[in-house]
Design an enzyme around this catalytic site. Structure first.
Site, mmCIF file in Angstrom:
data_model
loop_
_atom_site.group_PDB
_atom_site.id
_atom_site.type_symbol
_atom_site.label_atom_id
_atom_site.label_comp_id
_atom_site.label_asym_id
_atom_site.label_seq_id
_atom_site.Cartn_x
_atom_site.Cartn_y
_atom_site.Cartn_z
ATOM 1 C CG HIS A 165 -0.540 -8.999 1.061
ATOM 2 N ND1 HIS A 165 0.637 -7.585 1.151
ATOM 3 C CD2 HIS A 165 -1.835 -8.957 0.783
ATOM 4 C CE1 HIS A 165 -0.866 -6.506 0.697
ATOM 5 N NE2 HIS A 165 -2.148 -7.890 0.051
ATOM 6 C CE1 TYR A 208 -2.887 -3.273 0.556
ATOM 7 C CE2 TYR A 208 -3.034 -2.625 2.737
ATOM 8 C CZ TYR A 208 -3.358 -3.661 1.988
ATOM 9 O OH TYR A 208 -4.405 -4.759 1.811
#
Length: 271
Positions: free
Chosen positions: A105, A47
């Site tokens: 992730h 992000y």
């Protein structure tokens, strides 16, 4: 928001958190959330906003030890050394000495890469850089690799989860193995015009988003609603003190479309 869940390693985690995906300038969103009762921020290296999360926590006035902060290592860094370096960089970005939760992730990259990254996170935990270790976008077979390797099992599996994509096989596996399921994209990325959701919104005098977050809570998940708008951040958290009736929960349950209902990348079935 005082509601929490207890992880299998004994740590407690808030029952709802603020998602900051695609919000590179998220410091203000984090500040608003924390000053309005949130105590968990869900970030990730992908992000590119770990610094902003730290800034937002600092501006909120809430003590660091009272905030549960998550980040994730992306599959491009899935080697032992790569993950270790990523973790150290994440900590420097946050401006704190530790993360409460750190995840792989996704399962992309293959078994050897997954296990190398996971081992690095476990060592990061042993060294005090992480309180708890988990995974994201893992199916049961990926988590079983961890068990078969004789490693400590993850305390969390974070997957896309909402009434249209309920991930039932993964949820069932996690519940049997005492793994908390975090729900990302619980608001279906704003696709809230479904007739059932709208009808329940009217019936309960709640926003459609609140209906979806409440559904997630009542199903035992930990939702991570994302917004950058202060009023939406606040309303998304106003989901305690009321319940959706069982018959209406069943209506939402009936919306499940399996994998076809996913609105994100949802890479749970990679090799």
């Amino acid at each position: 928001m005082v509601e929490t869940v207890t992880l299998s390693d004994g740590h407690t985690m808030p029952a709802i958190g603020l998602g900051v995906y695609l919000n590179e300038e998220c410091a203000e969103a984090c500040r608003v959330a924390l000053q309005n009762g949130y105590r968990m921020i869900d970030g990730a290296r992908y992000y590119e906003n770990e610094v902003q999360v730290g800034v937002g926590v600092g501006k909120s006035g809430v003590k660091r030890e009272d905030v549960f902060i998550t980040s994730k290592v992306f599959h491009e860094d899935f080697t032992y050394d790569g993950t270790t370096a990523a973790l150290k960089d994440s900590i420097a970005n946050l401006g704190s000495s530790y993360y409460n939760l750190y995840l792989t992730h996704s399962a992309i990259g293959g078994k050897d890469a997954r296990l190398a990254a996971y081992r690095a996170l476990l060592d990061g935990k042993a060294n005090g850089m992480i309180k708890s270790v988990g995974v994201s976008n893992y199916s049961a077979k990926h988590i079983e690799e961890i068990r078969e390797a004789g490693l400590e099992m993850p305390v969390v599996n974070q997957v896309e989860l909402h009434p249209f994509c309920q991930q039932k096989p993964i949820v069932e596996y996690c519940r049997k193995n005492n793994i908390v399921v975090q729900a990302y994209s619980p608001l279906v990325r704003g696709a809230l015009d479904n007739q059932v959701i709208q009808e329940l919104s009217t019936k309960y005098s709640k926003d459609p988003a609140q209906i979806l977050v409440r559904w997630s809570l009542q199903r035992g998940f930990v939702p991570l609603p994302k917004s950058s708008q202060p009023e939406r951040i606040i309303s998304n958290g106003q989901v305690f003190g009321w319940e959706i009736e069982p018959t209406d929960m069943a209506k939402l349950d009936a919306l499940d479309r399996g994998k076809e209902g996913a609105v994100t990348w949802n890479p749970v079935d990679v090799d």
